[in-house]
Design an enzyme around this catalytic site. Structure first.
Site, PDB file in Angstrom:
ATOM      1  N   THR A 222       0.848  -1.208   0.080  1.00 30.72           N
ATOM      2  CA  THR A 222       0.106   0.050   0.193  1.00 30.72           C
ATOM      3  C   THR A 222       0.813   1.218  -0.069  1.00 30.72           C
ATOM      4  O   THR A 222       0.304   2.298  -0.422  1.00 30.72           O
ATOM      5  CB  THR A 222      -0.848   0.117   1.075  1.00 30.72           C
TER       6      THR A 222
ATOM      7  N   GLY B 216      13.499  -9.647   5.252  1.00 25.69           N
ATOM      8  CA  GLY B 216      12.219  -8.689   5.068  1.00 25.69           C
ATOM      9  C   GLY B 216      11.758  -7.675   6.408  1.00 25.69           C
ATOM     10  O   GLY B 216      10.841  -7.382   6.438  1.00 25.69           O
TER      11      GLY B 216
ATOM     12  N   ASP C 177       9.707   1.777   6.105  1.00 21.11           N
ATOM     13  CA  ASP C 177      10.572   1.214   6.912  1.00 21.11           C
ATOM     14  C   ASP C 177      11.579   2.287   7.737  1.00 21.11           C
ATOM     15  O   ASP C 177      11.659   1.857   9.007  1.00 21.11           O
ATOM     16  CB  ASP C 177      11.643   0.369   6.113  1.00 21.11           C
TER      17      ASP C 177
END
Ligand code: ADP
Ligand code: MG
Length: 398
Positions: A48, A134, A182
């Protein structure tokens, strides 16, 4: 890496800081300052961010620590204790080396050019965020480097600006096309809270996570090679979806601006694959907001159902899951104590995130790991955590 209880985790983090400090003193004969930034897990809101939508990451109790002291010259000496490598860069070396040092040098470059941080420093770093799983070891390294360089240069920047500069370093110097989520969570995380982020305006709200739930991250231990190419293709598909929809909805700038009703209305105009890609993004944005509301009202099972719906949308509509991720999620659903579970991160491998009742965490881990090992012949690493604090300086424990 092994799983750990929060108290054991805190102890191991304190050990990490102490050994890093000792190693720095041994190498350079001076006392360093130590800065830390966490990795992150995305609880919900996948793919998103580049559609200017919503996501809810949390910082984790795994971090990168940067020990630093200024140098008299303009050289940057960087060591990673994880990799056992030390490298020296002169101030005239401004091109990327295409390896791990680019994350540090990219940040030094962007901060030096825009904010006059010192060029010369000795840096020794170590992290316990698993690399390439990840959980964003890259952003934790960038943000830890940024606060360290700012710290020794007596410069202050607000956390949003730090996140944006680190993203720029990763985009322009490292050459990886990433969103800002992030770096944003590494800079803004709060213990015990998820962070509901509006990726367009960068406004955020901290959402308390129920104290009866532990975050359990399970690593498939694989990363399929197609991941990078598919990521770029999904971005292009979303852009194409927007440009088709704009013919009918001229006011929209991104999928963020489209409702599910509008998508259904114009379904016939979109090729079926693009329709499904758009449906994932639009429905995922709505799930993030509903997830935050469920957590606020203490509705753990409602939040869990939304995680599962997110996984199914990523698997069926966005097609970024894989057999290993689907297996971990379905094992988690059957395991004791699970409120919800889904793939997290870009997909095609990497990790799942589950919310598990505290008292059932050990049983959950055993059940999932054993069965996954039986099917795939490899034990998934599991990382248990509660939501942790964002970047900062680590003051010395006496
Ligand atoms: P992720 O961010 O999911 O962990 P990335 O591929 O974006 O995966 O970033 C991982 C890379 O970041 C590593 O391959 C390495 O180059 C760099 N990195 C992160 N932490 C460290 C560390 N402690 N020491 C050296 N390099 C690191
Ligand atoms: Mg990364």
């Amino acid at each position: 890496m092994t799983t750990s209880h929060p108290a054991a985790m805190a102890a191991s983090n304190a050990n990490a800081e102490r050994s890093l400090r000792e190693e720095f003193r041994r190498r350079f004969g001076v006392e360093p300052r130590i800065f830390r930034a966490p990795g992150r897990v995305n609880l919900i809101g996948e793919h998103t961010d580049y559609n200017q939508g919503y996501a809810m990451p949390a910082a984790i109790e795994f971090s990168t620590w940067v020990a630093i002291a200024p140098r008299d010259d303009a050289e940057l000496h960087i060591s990673s204790l994880n990799l056992g490598e030390e490298r020296i860069f002169g101030s005239d070396e401004t091109v990327p080396a295409h390896d791990w040092t680019d994350y540090v040098r990219g940040v030094a470059h962007v901060l030096g050019a825009g904010h006059g941080t010192r060029a010369g420093a000795n840096v020794v770093l170590w992290g316990n965020v698993p690399l390439g799983a990840g959980l964003s070891s890259s952003a934790s390294l960038e943000v830890a480097t940024a606060v360290a360089l700012l710290g020794i240069s007596d410069c202050e920047l607000d956390r949003e600006e730090i996140a944006l500069l680190c993203q720029r370093a990763e985009n322009e110097f490292v050459g990886a096309r990433c969103g800002v989520m992030d770096q944003f969570i590494a800079a803004h995380g709060e213990a015990g809270h998820g962070l509901l982020l509006d990726c367009r305006s960068l406004q955020y709200k901290l959402v308390p996570l129920p104290s009866e739930l532990t975050i359990v991250i399970a690593n498939t231990m694989i990363k399929h090679r197609i991941a990078g190419g598919e990521y770029n293709r999904r971005r292009a598909e979303c852009e194409e979806g927007v440009s088709i929809l704009q013919r009918f909805l001229p006011g929209i700038r991104a999928l963020r601006d489209v409702s599910l009703e509008q998508l259904e209305e114009h379904r016939a105009e979109l090729p079926p694959v693009l329709y499904r890609r758009c449906r994932h993004v639009i429905s995922e944005n709505a799930r993030v907001l509903r997830f935050a509301a469920a957590l606020r009202s203490g509705d753990c099972s409602g939040a869990g159902e939304l995680m599962l719906a997110s996984h199914e949308s990523l698997r069926n509509d966005y097609e970024v899951s894989c057999r290993e991720l689907d297996t971990l999620v379905s094992l988690a659903q059957k395991a004791p104590g699970t409120a919800g579970s889904r793939m997290t991160g870009g997909g095609f491998g990497g990790c799942t995130v589950s919310l598990v009742r505290n008292a059932k965490v050990a049983e959950f881990q055993d059940a999932v790991a054993e069965e996954y090992n039986r099917i795939f012949g490899v034990r998934p690493e599991m990382y248990t955590t509660h939501a942790a604090a964002g970047a900062g300086e680590v003051t010395r424990e006496e």
